[in-house]
Structures are given as structure tokens and as C-alpha cells.
Design a protein around this motif. Sequence first.
Motif, PDB file in Angstrom:
ATOM      1  N   GLU A 201       0.831  -1.206   0.000  1.00 43.05           N
ATOM      2  CA  GLU A 201       0.000   0.000   0.000  1.00 43.05           C
ATOM      3  C   GLU A 201       0.870   1.263   0.000  1.00 43.05           C
ATOM      4  OE1 GLU A 201      -2.369  -3.217   2.160  1.00 43.05           O
ATOM      5  OE2 GLU A 201      -0.282  -2.546   2.049  1.00 43.05           O
ATOM      6  N   THR A 202       1.907   1.254   0.822  1.00 38.41           N
ATOM      7  CA  THR A 202       2.774   2.428   0.920  1.00 38.41           C
ATOM      8  C   THR A 202       3.563   2.656  -0.362  1.00 38.41           C
ATOM      9  OG1 THR A 202       2.992   2.100   3.309  1.00 38.41           O
ATOM     10  CG2 THR A 202       4.650   3.477   2.252  1.00 38.41           C
ATOM     11  N   LEU A 203       3.966   1.575  -0.999  1.00 42.72           N
ATOM     12  CA  LEU A 203       4.805   1.673  -2.195  1.00 42.72           C
ATOM     13  C   LEU A 203       4.011   1.786  -3.493  1.00 42.72           C
ATOM     14  CD1 LEU A 203       7.506  -0.989  -1.258  1.00 42.72           C
ATOM     15  CD2 LEU A 203       7.639   1.491  -0.994  1.00 42.72           C
ATOM     16  N   ARG A 204       2.693   1.805  -3.394  1.00 42.76           N
ATOM     17  CA  ARG A 204       1.866   1.820  -4.593  1.00 42.76           C
ATOM     18  C   ARG A 204       2.170   3.008  -5.500  1.00 42.76           C
ATOM     19  NH1 ARG A 204       0.047  -0.937  -8.576  1.00 42.76           N
ATOM     20  NH2 ARG A 204      -1.891  -0.140  -9.480  1.00 42.76           N
ATOM     21  N   GLY A 205       2.384   4.171  -4.909  1.00 43.34           N
ATOM     22  CA  GLY A 205       2.705   5.353  -5.699  1.00 43.34           C
ATOM     23  C   GLY A 205       3.999   5.190  -6.466  1.00 43.34           C
ATOM     24  N   ASN A 206       4.994   4.540  -5.847  1.00 43.37           N
ATOM     25  CA  ASN A 206       6.265   4.289  -6.537  1.00 43.37           C
ATOM     26  C   ASN A 206       6.054   3.381  -7.748  1.00 43.37           C
ATOM     27  OD1 ASN A 206       6.689   4.753  -3.564  1.00 43.37           O
ATOM     28  ND2 ASN A 206       8.794   4.923  -4.252  1.00 43.37           N
ATOM     29  N   VAL A 207       5.208   2.363  -7.570  1.00 45.31           N
ATOM     30  CA  VAL A 207       4.941   1.424  -8.654  1.00 45.31           C
ATOM     31  C   VAL A 207       4.265   2.136  -9.829  1.00 45.31           C
ATOM     32  CG1 VAL A 207       3.646  -0.641  -9.320  1.00 45.31           C
ATOM     33  CG2 VAL A 207       4.814  -0.563  -7.111  1.00 45.31           C
ATOM     34  N   ILE A 208       3.271   2.982  -9.509  1.00 42.15           N
ATOM     35  CA  ILE A 208       2.566   3.714 -10.570  1.00 42.15           C
ATOM     36  C   ILE A 208       3.529   4.661 -11.293  1.00 42.15           C
ATOM     37  CG2 ILE A 208       0.781   5.440 -11.007  1.00 42.15           C
ATOM     38  CD1 ILE A 208      -0.802   4.190  -8.687  1.00 42.15           C
ATOM     39  N   GLU A 210       6.724   4.358 -11.616  1.00 46.88           N
ATOM     40  CA  GLU A 210       7.636   3.572 -12.439  1.00 46.88           C
ATOM     41  C   GLU A 210       6.955   3.111 -13.722  1.00 46.88           C
ATOM     42  OE1 GLU A 210      10.400  -0.478 -12.100  1.00 46.88           O
ATOM     43  OE2 GLU A 210       9.581   0.483 -10.302  1.00 46.88           O
ATOM     44  N   ASP A 211       5.691   2.688 -13.598  1.00 43.80           N
ATOM     45  CA  ASP A 211       4.949   2.254 -14.781  1.00 43.80           C
ATOM     46  C   ASP A 211       4.780   3.394 -15.780  1.00 43.80           C
ATOM     47  OD1 ASP A 211       4.736  -0.268 -13.728  1.00 43.80           O
ATOM     48  OD2 ASP A 211       2.690   0.001 -12.964  1.00 43.80           O
ATOM     49  N   LEU A 212       4.589   4.599 -15.268  1.00 45.08           N
ATOM     50  CA  LEU A 212       4.389   5.768 -16.126  1.00 45.08           C
ATOM     51  C   LEU A 212       5.701   6.459 -16.485  1.00 45.08           C
ATOM     52  CD1 LEU A 212       1.257   7.342 -14.355  1.00 45.08           C
ATOM     53  CD2 LEU A 212       1.316   5.934 -16.435  1.00 45.08           C
ATOM     54  N   ARG A 213       6.804   5.902 -15.983  1.00 44.57           N
ATOM     55  CA  ARG A 213       8.129   6.448 -16.226  1.00 44.57           C
ATOM     56  C   ARG A 213       8.238   7.889 -15.737  1.00 44.57           C
ATOM     57  NH1 ARG A 213       9.762   4.018 -22.230  1.00 44.57           N
ATOM     58  NH2 ARG A 213       9.461   1.809 -21.673  1.00 44.57           N
ATOM     59  N   GLN A 214       7.658   8.120 -14.584  1.00 41.52           N
ATOM     60  CA  GLN A 214       7.747   9.439 -13.964  1.00 41.52           C
ATOM     61  C   GLN A 214       8.915   9.463 -12.986  1.00 41.52           C
ATOM     62  OE1 GLN A 214       3.852   9.692 -12.186  1.00 41.52           O
ATOM     63  NE2 GLN A 214       2.967  10.683 -13.979  1.00 41.52           N
ATOM     64  N   THR A 215       9.659  10.540 -12.981  1.00 43.68           N
ATOM     65  CA  THR A 215      10.787  10.686 -12.061  1.00 43.68           C
ATOM     66  C   THR A 215      10.785  12.088 -11.470  1.00 43.68           C
ATOM     67  OG1 THR A 215      12.271  11.391 -13.843  1.00 43.68           O
ATOM     68  CG2 THR A 215      12.221   9.025 -13.324  1.00 43.68           C
ATOM     69  N   ALA A 216      11.413  12.216 -10.332  1.00 43.15           N
ATOM     70  CA  ALA A 216      11.571  13.520  -9.702  1.00 43.15           C
ATOM     71  C   ALA A 216      12.894  14.124 -10.144  1.00 43.15           C
ATOM     72  CB  ALA A 216      11.543  13.370  -8.180  1.00 43.15           C
ATOM     73  N   PRO A 217      12.991  15.444 -10.197  1.00 43.30           N
ATOM     74  CA  PRO A 217      14.263  16.079 -10.584  1.00 43.30           C
ATOM     75  C   PRO A 217      15.376  15.662  -9.619  1.00 43.30           C
ATOM     76  CG  PRO A 217      12.477  17.681 -10.560  1.00 43.30           C
ATOM     77  CD  PRO A 217      11.936  16.431  -9.934  1.00 43.30           C
ATOM     78  N   ALA A 218      16.553  15.403 -10.139  1.00 39.33           N
ATOM     79  CA  ALA A 218      17.687  15.021  -9.312  1.00 39.33           C
ATOM     80  C   ALA A 218      18.246  16.242  -8.601  1.00 39.33           C
ATOM     81  CB  ALA A 218      18.764  14.368 -10.169  1.00 39.33           C
ATOM     82  N   MET A 219      18.851  16.004  -7.438  1.00 38.28           N
ATOM     83  CA  MET A 219      19.505  17.085  -6.710  1.00 38.28           C
ATOM     84  C   MET A 219      20.781  17.491  -7.442  1.00 38.28           C
ATOM     85  SD  MET A 219      19.404  18.988  -3.920  1.00 38.28           S
ATOM     86  CE  MET A 219      18.427  18.110  -2.704  1.00 38.28           C
ATOM     87  N   PRO A 220      20.975  18.768  -7.699  1.00 35.89           N
ATOM     88  CA  PRO A 220      22.213  19.195  -8.388  1.00 35.89           C
ATOM     89  C   PRO A 220      23.443  18.750  -7.604  1.00 35.89           C
ATOM     90  CG  PRO A 220      20.629  20.989  -8.281  1.00 35.89           C
ATOM     91  CD  PRO A 220      20.091  19.899  -7.413  1.00 35.89           C
ATOM     92  N   GLU A 221      24.463  18.260  -8.319  1.00 31.17           N
ATOM     93  CA  GLU A 221      25.667  17.783  -7.653  1.00 31.17           C
ATOM     94  C   GLU A 221      26.384  18.903  -6.917  1.00 31.17           C
ATOM     95  OE1 GLU A 221      28.202  15.731 -10.308  1.00 31.17           O
ATOM     96  OE2 GLU A 221      26.718  14.182 -10.821  1.00 31.17           O
TER      97      GLU A 221
END
Length: 232
Positions: A201-208, A210-221
Motif C-alpha cells: 500500500e505504501t509503495l503503490r505510488g512508486n509502482v505507478i 515507475e509504470d508511467l516512467r515518472q521521475t523527480a528532478p535530481a539534486m544538483p551535484e
Amino acid sequence: MIFDAATHEQAAEIVGRYPQQRSALLPLLHLVQAVEGCVTADGISFCATTLGLTGAEVEAVATFYTMYKRTPCGEHLVSVCTNALCAALGGDDIFARLSAKLGIGHEGTAGTPGQPGSITLESAECLAACDHAPVVTVNYEFYDQQTLDSAEEIVDELQAGRRPEPTRGALLTDFRTTSREIAGIYGDLAGTVDTPTASPETLRGNVIAEDLRQTAPAMPESYEMPPLPEKK
């Protein structure tokens, strides 16, 4: 209450983690709660003296956060979420059942505070586990998707001196030990946390995502934390 040498040493360890000693107030309040079973006037004075604050400053913090108890707590703190989703799915009924069973209301204690089998009951505004509603926690460990009967069974186990295994997270201890761990003073930390913490249940958002190939912006190095303001 006079705090012993071990408590003073643990307090110094906690304060030493922070560049500004007043930042240690929250964990220090948990430490005195671990010693006393609640935050007393002596605990307020201890924190104020240790951190160079006024009693009023410490009191203001201790009365703001509900995790700091001002009256002696039972061996276990049972919290029933009665916020919107949990309430709609049975949280209010669970609280009413446990309240009637124990003969106490919100923040009441059944049994002698601190003694084996004693329980403090509270109606919690939110336990941040809507995906597992209705939720009950014992000393802030989660028991998910509760029913009237399963919640009552948890209380029966606690009163009998047993510690039912939480749905996820660390193994159950007691309220004072939990307060000490929140302060950052641990025993067998590796063994304590070597338990499941996530759920489908908690990880459901991560699964969705990943399926939609959505990612968050990476932290600048090159990102650096801004400097702390100088103490005036």
C-alpha cells in the motif's frame, strides 16, 4: 527528581550532536520523559539548565507537542487514529470500544502508571498511515487495518504482559524505552530495526510512477547547504 550521572552523560551526548545547543531541546525532552515517564517540572528545569534556556521557553515547547506527556504514562501508550479516514473506517468505534473496556477516556491510564500491564489511551489526530486505515499504534509502532476485535486483542495482550508484534517497523518495547530511542539513545539498534517497514500500500505510488516512467528532478551535484546564521 534528581537526574543521575548516566542521564547527565546522555544529555551531554545529545547536546554535542548540534552546532547550536538549543537545537537539542526536542530530543532532550524525550530523554527526561524516558527517565520520569512524562515531562515534569523537574524535567523542564533540567532541560533549561542544560541548554541555557528559560523555563518558559522549555515549557512552551513541551506543551506544544502532544508526544510530550505531562502526567505519568502507562507502560504502554495506545493511540487510536480518529482523523477523517480512520474515523470513517472505524477509528471512532475502536476508540469507544477500548475506552469502555479500560474504563478511561482520552489520555487516561488504566493501572498504575509505569507498572507492567498499565495502558494510557489517547485519541490521535493523525498517525500518518491513511493507506492502512484504521490504524492503532502502541508506543508509536503500527498495527494496521484494525477491527474492533483485533484492537481489543492487542490491549488484552498488553495487559497480560505480552508484546504483540507490530504490523511493520521495530519490535515493540515500552513507552519509556521508545522515548529514549526517539531521543537518540539506543541499545541494539541493528537488531531493533531489522524488521519490515514498507508495504504494498505504501509503495503503490512508486509502482505507478515507475509504470508511467515518472521521475523527480535530481539534486544538483553542486548543491550545498546554506550556512547557519550566526548566534547573536
